[in-house]
Enzyme design. Structure first.
Site, PDB file in Angstrom:
ATOM      1  N   ALA A  49     -14.567 -20.490   4.998  1.00 29.13           N
ATOM      2  CA  ALA A  49     -15.047 -19.739   3.833  1.00 29.13           C
ATOM      3  C   ALA A  49     -15.104 -20.565   2.539  1.00 29.13           C
ATOM      4  O   ALA A  49     -16.172 -20.659   1.910  1.00 29.13           O
ATOM      5  CB  ALA A  49     -14.199 -18.489   3.659  1.00 29.13           C
ATOM      6  N   ARG A  90     -25.030 -17.457   5.813  1.00 28.27           N
ATOM      7  CA  ARG A  90     -24.013 -16.809   6.662  1.00 28.27           C
ATOM      8  C   ARG A  90     -23.519 -15.562   5.931  1.00 28.27           C
ATOM      9  O   ARG A  90     -23.327 -15.596   4.720  1.00 28.27           O
ATOM     10  CB  ARG A  90     -22.838 -17.754   6.974  1.00 28.27           C
ATOM     11  CG  ARG A  90     -23.213 -18.847   7.968  1.00 28.27           C
ATOM     12  CD  ARG A  90     -21.997 -19.584   8.489  1.00 28.27           C
ATOM     13  NE  ARG A  90     -21.312 -18.843   9.531  1.00 28.27           N
ATOM     14  CZ  ARG A  90     -20.108 -19.202  10.003  1.00 28.27           C
ATOM     15  NH1 ARG A  90     -19.470 -20.244   9.519  1.00 28.27           N
ATOM     16  NH2 ARG A  90     -19.534 -18.509  10.972  1.00 28.27           N
ATOM     17  N   ASP A 238     -11.942 -14.711   5.746  1.00 30.66           N
ATOM     18  CA  ASP A 238     -13.325 -14.867   5.271  1.00 30.66           C
ATOM     19  C   ASP A 238     -13.675 -13.824   4.221  1.00 30.66           C
ATOM     20  O   ASP A 238     -14.526 -14.053   3.374  1.00 30.66           O
ATOM     21  CB  ASP A 238     -14.295 -14.779   6.448  1.00 30.66           C
ATOM     22  CG  ASP A 238     -14.216 -16.058   7.258  1.00 30.66           C
ATOM     23  OD1 ASP A 238     -13.294 -16.159   8.092  1.00 30.66           O
ATOM     24  OD2 ASP A 238     -15.020 -16.967   7.004  1.00 30.66           O
ATOM     25  N   ASN A 248     -11.465 -12.153   9.571  1.00 30.31           N
ATOM     26  CA  ASN A 248     -11.259 -13.580   9.876  1.00 30.31           C
ATOM     27  C   ASN A 248     -11.824 -13.830  11.272  1.00 30.31           C
ATOM     28  O   ASN A 248     -12.345 -12.924  11.928  1.00 30.31           O
ATOM     29  CB  ASN A 248      -9.764 -13.934   9.778  1.00 30.31           C
ATOM     30  CG  ASN A 248      -9.529 -15.437   9.842  1.00 30.31           C
ATOM     31  OD1 ASN A 248     -10.179 -16.198   9.115  1.00 30.31           O
ATOM     32  ND2 ASN A 248      -8.654 -15.890  10.704  1.00 30.31           N
ATOM     33  N   LYS A 249     -11.711 -15.051  11.725  1.00 32.18           N
ATOM     34  CA  LYS A 249     -12.300 -15.469  13.007  1.00 32.18           C
ATOM     35  C   LYS A 249     -11.983 -14.507  14.137  1.00 32.18           C
ATOM     36  O   LYS A 249     -10.854 -14.016  14.234  1.00 32.18           O
ATOM     37  CB  LYS A 249     -11.794 -16.887  13.313  1.00 32.18           C
ATOM     38  CG  LYS A 249     -12.275 -17.502  14.590  1.00 32.18           C
ATOM     39  CD  LYS A 249     -13.784 -17.507  14.747  1.00 32.18           C
ATOM     40  CE  LYS A 249     -14.529 -18.096  13.570  1.00 32.18           C
ATOM     41  NZ  LYS A 249     -15.990 -17.816  13.622  1.00 32.18           N
TER      42      LYS A 249
END
Ligand code: MRU
Length: 357
Positions: A49, A90, A238, A248-249
């Protein structure tokens, strides 16, 4: 200091370490316009990020420098296009939009001063965003390292390190700071299917710094926790919603559930620029879906049958109730909720020496 630069301004261009080639090769690619930077972000040359926020800021500066000898109208429409292209590269990490907003504000304040002056101001702003990111990561590192006991075994997911930022890292920044303060810390890195940021990037980055790291398959985390082999979890973020839900991931949510089951603290290291007060809860956070071939294989290797149906959401949302604490540059917020986050984001009144800086 790590031996690499994730991004660096060099000879009038933006150099970015091609993270797709790691750990085998350490190659820098050079970028000279916003369109190319947007493609570098989309294709994961640069990821994480804060790092994509920094890259986007330089993308704007590059187009301003490229267009500043054009007539004002062409400059204005070219810059509008640059903002649009970068914003679409993104969707999940809010740092991208945050950095673009900051660049837009700089552009607006310089309006009327001439396009060359604007371009110089935008480049200066991109440099400041990059430098501030490292300072903020070090502040988070200082606050977060106090949470780790000497000897702690810390599990992390994805890569929230120097490679995901301008330097030092968020989650890995906390670990680096704890190590710098003399603590003996070891890291358990989830490999992070499907793009393998843990296996390729976190393992590589920590080994560069001689920080002990053990790589595990994502699905080994539960066993490690149940055997008492994990003392804390620290991940990056993120986007954090106004109520403290954390995007997040993909796989982070599963780790958080496991951590709660085993009474292991689950910390999220995130700069204030990652907190989005404009989104009430995690349900409103856009979740990026990427190409099927990231799941059916890796690079030239395919293992799934051709034609199989695939879903590839690359982020998930961990509800605030599973978060032990948010580690920010302003300190650690335990059991984050809407009120604590609103207080955290309130502008700080600066002293007189800072006001005119
Ligand atoms: O898809 P990526 O590699 O950009 O995802 C990165 C993450 O999810 C990181 O954990 C997050 O951006 C925090 S980085 C300091």
């Amino acid at each position: 200091m790590p031996s690499f630069h994730t991004l660096r301004w060099h000879d009038g261009a933006l150099d970015m370490l091609d993270q797709r080639a790691l750990p085998e090769r350490c190659v820098y690619l050079s970028y000279d316009c916003a369109q190319a930077v947007a493609e570098g972000i989309r294709s994961m040359v640069v990821r994480g990020a804060p790092a994509i926020g920094c890259a986007a800021a330089y993308g704007i500066a590059l187009d301003a420098l490229r267009l500043c000898h054009e007539p004002q109208a062409a400059f204005d429409s070219g810059m509008a296009h640059a903002f649009e292209t970068l914003a679409q590269s993104r969707p999940t990490a809010v740092n991208l939009a945050w950095a673009l907003e900051r660049m837009r504000a700089r552009l607006v304040t310089r309006h009327g001063t001439g396009t060359e002056d604007i371009a110089a101001a935008l480049l200066a702003e991109a440099h400041v965003i990059l430098e501030e990111d490292v300072v903020i990561n070090r502040m988070m590192g200082r606050h977060g390292s106090a949470l780790l006991q000497d000897g702690a075994r810390v599990l992390t997911h994805c890569n929230a390190g120097a490679l995901a930022t301008a330097g030092h890292g968020t989650a890995l920044g906390v670990i680096r700071s704890a190590v710098e303060s003399g603590k003996n810390i070891s890291v358990i890195a989830d490999e992070t299917r499907p793009f393998l940021q843990g296996a390729r990037l976190t393992a590589w980055e920590l080994m560069q710094d001689n920080i002990p790291v053990t790589l595990i398959a994502d699905n080994a985390a539960g066993l490690m926790m149940s055997r008492g082999e994990v003392d804390a979890v620290i991940v990056g973020a993120d986007r954090v919603a106004a109520n403290g839900d954390v995007a997040n991931k993909i796989g982070t949510y599963s780790v958080a559930v496991l951590a709660r089951r085993h009474a292991i603290p689950f910390y999220v290291a995130c700069p204030l620029s990652t907190i989005d007060l404009g989104i009430a809860t995690g349900a409103g956070i856009p979740i990026e879906e990427r190409a099927a071939d990231e799941v059916t294989g890796y690079r030239d290797q395919r293992w799934a049958p051709a034609g199989v149906m695939v879903r590839n959401p690359v982020f998930d949302v961990t509800p605030a109730e599973l978060v032990t604490g948010l580690i920010t540059e302003r300190g650690v917020v335990l059991a984050p909720d809407r009120e604590k986050i609103a207080r955290l984001k309130q502008p700080v009144e600066l002293g007189p020496t800072h006001r005119n800086a």
